[in-house]
Write a protein that holds these residues in place. Structure first.
Motif, PDB file in Angstrom:
ATOM      1  N   LYS A 111      48.598  47.756  50.195  1.00  0.00           N
ATOM      2  CA  LYS A 111      49.776  47.039  49.697  1.00  0.00           C
ATOM      3  C   LYS A 111      49.386  45.715  49.057  1.00  0.00           C
ATOM      4  O   LYS A 111      49.895  45.338  48.015  1.00  0.00           O
ATOM      5  CB  LYS A 111      50.778  46.801  50.820  1.00  0.00           C
ATOM      6  CG  LYS A 111      51.653  47.983  51.118  1.00  0.00           C
ATOM      7  CD  LYS A 111      52.796  47.533  52.006  1.00  0.00           C
ATOM      8  CE  LYS A 111      53.857  48.588  52.086  1.00  0.00           C
ATOM      9  NZ  LYS A 111      54.725  48.624  50.951  1.00  0.00           N
ATOM     10  N   ILE A 112      48.467  45.002  49.703  1.00  0.00           N
ATOM     11  CA  ILE A 112      48.055  43.697  49.173  1.00  0.00           C
ATOM     12  C   ILE A 112      47.291  43.872  47.858  1.00  0.00           C
ATOM     13  O   ILE A 112      47.440  43.067  46.932  1.00  0.00           O
ATOM     14  CB  ILE A 112      47.206  42.944  50.223  1.00  0.00           C
ATOM     15  CG1 ILE A 112      48.101  42.506  51.372  1.00  0.00           C
ATOM     16  CG2 ILE A 112      46.500  41.744  49.616  1.00  0.00           C
ATOM     17  CD1 ILE A 112      47.364  41.872  52.529  1.00  0.00           C
ATOM     18  N   SER A 113      46.494  44.914  47.746  1.00  0.00           N
ATOM     19  CA  SER A 113      45.674  45.085  46.544  1.00  0.00           C
ATOM     20  C   SER A 113      46.508  45.438  45.322  1.00  0.00           C
ATOM     21  O   SER A 113      46.035  45.294  44.193  1.00  0.00           O
ATOM     22  CB  SER A 113      44.621  46.170  46.772  1.00  0.00           C
ATOM     23  OG  SER A 113      45.253  47.434  46.878  1.00  0.00           O
ATOM     24  N   LYS A 114      47.748  45.875  45.501  1.00  0.00           N
ATOM     25  CA  LYS A 114      48.591  46.228  44.358  1.00  0.00           C
ATOM     26  C   LYS A 114      49.275  45.018  43.734  1.00  0.00           C
ATOM     27  O   LYS A 114      49.814  45.107  42.642  1.00  0.00           O
ATOM     28  CB  LYS A 114      49.646  47.255  44.770  1.00  0.00           C
ATOM     29  CG  LYS A 114      49.046  48.612  45.058  1.00  0.00           C
ATOM     30  CD  LYS A 114      50.103  49.631  45.378  1.00  0.00           C
ATOM     31  CE  LYS A 114      49.449  50.969  45.673  1.00  0.00           C
ATOM     32  NZ  LYS A 114      50.427  51.987  45.998  1.00  0.00           N
ATOM     33  N   HIS A 115      49.252  43.867  44.413  1.00  0.00           N
ATOM     34  CA  HIS A 115      49.865  42.661  43.865  1.00  0.00           C
ATOM     35  C   HIS A 115      48.922  42.026  42.862  1.00  0.00           C
ATOM     36  O   HIS A 115      47.717  41.972  43.063  1.00  0.00           O
ATOM     37  CB  HIS A 115      50.190  41.665  44.980  1.00  0.00           C
ATOM     38  CG  HIS A 115      51.327  42.096  45.832  1.00  0.00           C
ATOM     39  ND1 HIS A 115      52.632  42.009  45.428  1.00  0.00           N
ATOM     40  CD2 HIS A 115      51.354  42.630  47.066  1.00  0.00           C
ATOM     41  CE1 HIS A 115      53.413  42.457  46.381  1.00  0.00           C
ATOM     42  NE2 HIS A 115      52.660  42.851  47.396  1.00  0.00           N
ATOM     43  N   PHE A 116      49.493  41.521  41.766  1.00  0.00           N
ATOM     44  CA  PHE A 116      48.690  40.876  40.737  1.00  0.00           C
ATOM     45  C   PHE A 116      48.740  39.371  40.928  1.00  0.00           C
ATOM     46  O   PHE A 116      49.809  38.771  41.007  1.00  0.00           O
ATOM     47  CB  PHE A 116      49.223  41.235  39.350  1.00  0.00           C
ATOM     48  CG  PHE A 116      48.508  40.501  38.250  1.00  0.00           C
ATOM     49  CD1 PHE A 116      47.224  40.859  37.888  1.00  0.00           C
ATOM     50  CD2 PHE A 116      49.125  39.457  37.589  1.00  0.00           C
ATOM     51  CE1 PHE A 116      46.570  40.178  36.890  1.00  0.00           C
ATOM     52  CE2 PHE A 116      48.479  38.775  36.590  1.00  0.00           C
ATOM     53  CZ  PHE A 116      47.194  39.140  36.227  1.00  0.00           C
TER      54      PHE A 116
END
Length: 63
Positions: free
Chosen positions: A27-32
């Motif tokens: 989930k965190i890695s999908k935030h830009f």
């Protein structure tokens, strides 16, 4: 009364923690996030108004 078998609990708890950690990382890695935010230009352009250019005569009250 039969005893509750708790021999698989550590494995269940560890696998649950690992799964939650993996989901959180996904989930965190999908935030830009922008790599380096640039500061905004803070210079204000001064607008010319008619009273900036003119001299104003100030009259003192009569004594």
């Amino acid at each position: 009364m039969p005893q509750l078998d708790t021999s698989t609990w550590p494995l269940t708890i560890l696998s649950m923690i690992f799964t939650l950690f993996a989901l959180l990382q996904l989930k965190i890695s999908k935030h830009f996030h922008s790599p380096s935010p640039k500061p905004a230009d803070t210079k204000l352009q001064k607008q010319q108004t008619p009273w900036n250019c003119m001299w104003t005569k100030i009259y003192l009250p009569l004594s």
